[in-house]
Design a protein around this motif. Sequence first.
Motif, PDB file in Angstrom:
ATOM      1  N   THR A  62     -34.385 -26.004  18.120  1.00 43.33           N
ATOM      2  CA  THR A  62     -33.690 -26.561  19.276  1.00 43.33           C
ATOM      3  C   THR A  62     -32.970 -27.787  18.733  1.00 43.33           C
ATOM      4  OG1 THR A  62     -35.467 -25.820  20.709  1.00 43.33           O
ATOM      5  CG2 THR A  62     -33.946 -27.444  21.634  1.00 43.33           C
ATOM      6  N   ASP A  89     -29.840 -28.929  25.143  1.00 40.88           N
ATOM      7  CA  ASP A  89     -29.764 -27.482  24.878  1.00 40.88           C
ATOM      8  C   ASP A  89     -30.749 -26.738  25.771  1.00 40.88           C
ATOM      9  OD1 ASP A  89     -27.847 -27.900  22.968  1.00 40.88           O
ATOM     10  OD2 ASP A  89     -29.069 -27.315  21.256  1.00 40.88           O
ATOM     11  N   TYR A 127     -31.941 -22.013  19.694  1.00 36.26           N
ATOM     12  CA  TYR A 127     -30.733 -21.212  19.414  1.00 36.26           C
ATOM     13  C   TYR A 127     -30.669 -20.826  17.944  1.00 36.26           C
ATOM     14  CZ  TYR A 127     -28.005 -21.694  23.735  1.00 36.26           C
ATOM     15  OH  TYR A 127     -27.520 -21.587  25.016  1.00 36.26           O
ATOM     16  N   ARG A 182     -23.375 -17.865  18.552  1.00 35.54           N
ATOM     17  CA  ARG A 182     -24.523 -18.650  19.000  1.00 35.54           C
ATOM     18  C   ARG A 182     -25.418 -17.746  19.836  1.00 35.54           C
ATOM     19  NH1 ARG A 182     -21.871 -22.650  23.600  1.00 35.54           N
ATOM     20  NH2 ARG A 182     -23.068 -21.814  25.340  1.00 35.54           N
ATOM     21  N   LEU A 241     -29.034 -17.612  22.101  1.00 39.16           N
ATOM     22  CA  LEU A 241     -30.184 -18.256  22.753  1.00 39.16           C
ATOM     23  C   LEU A 241     -31.385 -17.320  22.721  1.00 39.16           C
ATOM     24  CD1 LEU A 241     -31.476 -20.360  24.802  1.00 39.16           C
ATOM     25  CD2 LEU A 241     -30.481 -18.938  26.612  1.00 39.16           C
ATOM     26  N   ARG A 296     -34.166 -16.270  24.762  1.00 39.80           N
ATOM     27  CA  ARG A 296     -34.484 -16.508  26.166  1.00 39.80           C
ATOM     28  C   ARG A 296     -35.808 -15.898  26.586  1.00 39.80           C
ATOM     29  NH1 ARG A 296     -29.373 -15.683  28.740  1.00 39.80           N
ATOM     30  NH2 ARG A 296     -30.557 -16.777  30.339  1.00 39.80           N
ATOM     31  N   GLU A 309     -25.992 -18.870  30.034  1.00 41.48           N
ATOM     32  CA  GLU A 309     -26.446 -19.222  28.678  1.00 41.48           C
ATOM     33  C   GLU A 309     -25.864 -20.597  28.379  1.00 41.48           C
ATOM     34  OE1 GLU A 309     -25.325 -20.270  25.230  1.00 41.48           O
ATOM     35  OE2 GLU A 309     -24.112 -18.440  25.322  1.00 41.48           O
ATOM     36  N   PHE A 352     -25.335 -25.691  25.684  1.00 41.88           N
ATOM     37  CA  PHE A 352     -25.583 -25.662  24.246  1.00 41.88           C
ATOM     38  C   PHE A 352     -24.592 -26.609  23.574  1.00 41.88           C
ATOM     39  CE2 PHE A 352     -24.328 -23.935  20.074  1.00 41.88           C
ATOM     40  CZ  PHE A 352     -25.521 -24.128  19.404  1.00 41.88           C
ATOM     41  N   THR A 354     -21.573 -24.292  28.753  1.00 43.55           N
ATOM     42  CA  THR A 354     -22.399 -23.276  29.408  1.00 43.55           C
ATOM     43  C   THR A 354     -21.505 -22.110  29.799  1.00 43.55           C
ATOM     44  OG1 THR A 354     -23.772 -25.041  30.321  1.00 43.55           O
ATOM     45  CG2 THR A 354     -23.966 -22.885  31.372  1.00 43.55           C
TER      46      THR A 354
END
Length: 460
Positions: free
Chosen positions: A121, A126, A130, A152, A154, A156, A254, A257, A266
């Motif tokens: 992270t 963030d 990621y 990129r 994520l 989740r 998402e 970031f 976002t």
Amino acid sequence: MFDDLRGFIEHINQEGEVVTVTEALSVKYEIAAAIKGISEKDGRVALFNNVKDYPGTIVGNLLGSKRRLAMAMGVDETALSETYSSRRKNLIKPSVIEGGPIKENIISKDLDILKTLPVLTHHEKDMGPYFTSGVIISKDPETGARSMGIHRILVRAPRGLGIFVNSPPLSNFLENAEKKGVPLEIAVVLGQDPITFFSSVVWAPEGIDKFSIAGALARRPVSLVKCESVDLEVPAHAEFVLEGRILPGERLTEGPFGESTGYYLTYNNPVAEIQVITHRNQPVYNALMPFAGEDEVLLDFSWGLENKHVFLESISGLKDLRLRYIGLMAVAQVKKRDEKDGQRIIRALMDCGMPNKVIIAVDEDVDIQSDRDIWWAIATRFQPDRDTIIKSNMPGLSIDPSTMLRETVSSGVKTLITETSKIGIDATKPLSDVDKFEKIRVPPDVAERVEKILAGMGLK
Ligand SMILES: Cc1cc2nc3c(=O)[nH]c(=O)nc-3n(C[C@H](O)[C@H](O)[C@H](O)COP(=O)(O)O)c2cc1C
């Protein structure tokens, strides 16, 4: 040339390019902060061998300098651009082999991404951990053509990812899969040899397999192995591979970031599910810190090396080109023969499809690698009301937060286009008055002699 990431790390360690951090640090913020700190303080590679709650090693800022990118190709940095252009001409296709180190561990049950990989992270706001160096490999469901690039990603859920799919060809492949209502198979590759990693982000013409570019630059084929659960091939010597599928029609928030441009962004982005993870024994995780040294090297050189020679050949009078800050600033060195050459070259670069927003034209006596020289040329050769060009409604970079979104409608389908304006600064000296702009210097023979004396004193 280097078969894998660990071979390259060993080599650059011997060259004094690596700082090893032995202090126990967490994957949440701490390692990211250390990579940023080391990258800013002395630019070396950061190696972490005491990661909290993770037995393996993390490396960061790997290609954080032009020098190391050149080392990856086995040449001096002054020869990087020429070497790239000459090797790039002879594409070498990858070869598919049976088995390889990436198959040392195959996990297909009870997957939990964060238990297997030390995903960082990076920044305060963030949304979560990621992958920032994950190279997504995929094939067009229509034609079978392959794509690869960093996106990129994520983490989740234990098997769930959110992916920023913003650029073709992956965005086109996903569109084609969604039209058929089928998932798009992907492999996320982490920890590759430096040339294959760099080649994966080269802005190559459509239709070229980037593994062939990697083969050309390394002067030998990249060895690939077949995936376990998807119809894709991945580098046999990679450190980690996640095999999965992007689900058709699904979108979830998402972000935020912290992006390469230094801002939180976002999006509503596609979602993927992972079904298999393969990795080497004692894997090395390659971290990539957004908005820091390596990020800029990858973004500027992936554009610059691949496209510079095209511009140098097609735009007459353009002698050299340097990109800065993910290509948004471009400095053009001009061999000026006509009073309008600076402006002509600026206009050509504005229209060439690069994301550049600020283009500065300078003369041959300006060192475009030196920020001091560039500022000097602007301060002393540029008159704003005479030498500025501004163009509006040009294609912009979506992660530049100052761009505007414009809606277009074609055959009833609405599309959002990212738009920017561009500025050109002609800091070349007027040909009509060159004598006034002669750059002062110490007599060259004296400068050379004194340089040797200083070098003898250890001052280089
Ligand atoms: C550091 C870095 C991060 C990137 N992140 C993304 C991303 O999140 N989403 C995306 O669509 N493209 C991203 N890109 C661009 C793609 O990886 C790829 O390089 C680009 O699409 C050029 O590939 P192409 O010539 O195959 O189109 C990133 C590139 C770099 C160098």
